[in-house]
Scaffold this motif. Sequence first.
Motif, mmCIF file in Angstrom:
data_model
loop_
_atom_site.group_PDB
_atom_site.id
_atom_site.type_symbol
_atom_site.label_atom_id
_atom_site.label_comp_id
_atom_site.label_asym_id
_atom_site.label_seq_id
_atom_site.Cartn_x
_atom_site.Cartn_y
_atom_site.Cartn_z
ATOM 1 N N VAL A 114 -3.244 -7.686 -5.138
ATOM 2 C CA VAL A 114 -2.115 -6.899 -5.657
ATOM 3 C C VAL A 114 -1.050 -6.788 -4.567
ATOM 4 N N THR A 115 0.048 -6.087 -4.873
ATOM 5 C CA THR A 115 1.092 -5.922 -3.865
ATOM 6 C C THR A 115 0.821 -4.654 -3.042
ATOM 7 N N ARG A 116 1.464 -4.572 -1.877
ATOM 8 C CA ARG A 116 1.272 -3.418 -0.998
ATOM 9 C C ARG A 116 1.723 -2.121 -1.688
ATOM 10 N N GLN A 117 2.799 -2.238 -2.481
ATOM 11 C CA GLN A 117 3.329 -1.069 -3.178
ATOM 12 C C GLN A 117 2.292 -0.490 -4.147
ATOM 13 N N THR A 118 1.470 -1.346 -4.718
ATOM 14 C CA THR A 118 0.428 -0.880 -5.638
ATOM 15 C C THR A 118 -0.608 -0.049 -4.874
ATOM 16 N N SER A 165 0.901 3.328 -4.024
ATOM 17 C CA SER A 165 0.944 4.225 -5.189
ATOM 18 C C SER A 165 -0.441 4.761 -5.537
ATOM 19 N N ASN A 185 -0.176 8.338 -7.434
ATOM 20 C CA ASN A 185 0.887 8.162 -8.430
ATOM 21 C C ASN A 185 0.500 7.157 -9.510
ATOM 22 N N TYR A 186 -0.381 6.241 -9.167
ATOM 23 C CA TYR A 186 -0.764 5.197 -10.123
ATOM 24 C C TYR A 186 -2.282 5.157 -10.256
ATOM 25 N N PRO A 211 -5.368 3.035 -11.045
ATOM 26 C CA PRO A 211 -5.678 1.597 -11.167
ATOM 27 C C PRO A 211 -6.598 1.320 -12.349
#
Lengths: 158, 83
Positions: free
Chosen positions: B28-32, B35, B40-41, B43
């Motif tokens: 995945v990306t670092r931003q994921t 988050s 905030n997110y 998974p």
Amino acid sequence: MNIKLFLLLIILLALLAYGLLPRTRLARRFKMNETLFYMMNIIGVLCGVVGLIVTLIWPHTILSHHYFELILLPAFLVFLFAAAVMNIQSPDAPYDEKQNHDMTTAAALSLPFSVGGMFLLYAMYKEGMIDGLMWFPVFIFLSLTVFSSATLYYYKHR
Amino acid sequence: MQLGNKLRRARFENDELTQADLAAAVGVTRQTIISIEKGNYVPSVLLALKIARFLQKPFEELFFIMEDDGKIHSTPKQERNTP
């Protein structure tokens, strides 16, 4: 050079590059990464905002002088480049799950904005305030602006 | 009720692994990862399991349910085996 001819030439070259890129050694260098994701959406926001402003200031010339296509060109080129990179890298899952989630939310948000914008334009058209053809550039630029900016916001802050 | 996690601590216990390294390892990306760590997110189960497997931690140790009043709801082992 005629602006129509220039646009046609650029689009043809871009499509040619899209077809040839996977066959070259350059293909290995490109990756669908965060930078490209940011770039796509930032250019989307810029093109959308510039397009909306130009459409509102010069509603007649944007279509007659092909400024509409010219303003959309950078977004088209960057999306085509991203599509080529995705095609090379991982066609099954080009985005990670959060990017997919953020784009879905942004798309859901851009729908009511576009519909609201179209209702407003229809009301203005009925009153004879604007040209009927204006709906198309406004719809495209409004959707692009809301979608790209919402994607960027959700990706960065949620 | 929301999903809490101890991802940051687990990264540091794992040779001070960076967010970028963990992101690359689980695809995945670092931003994921940022988050998820911030809460905030939420998974997907697959991603959460991938992270737990990569960090060599039990799933329950990394992710847990957090009540609205801030209390952590842990699942006792004997409860899990009951039908």
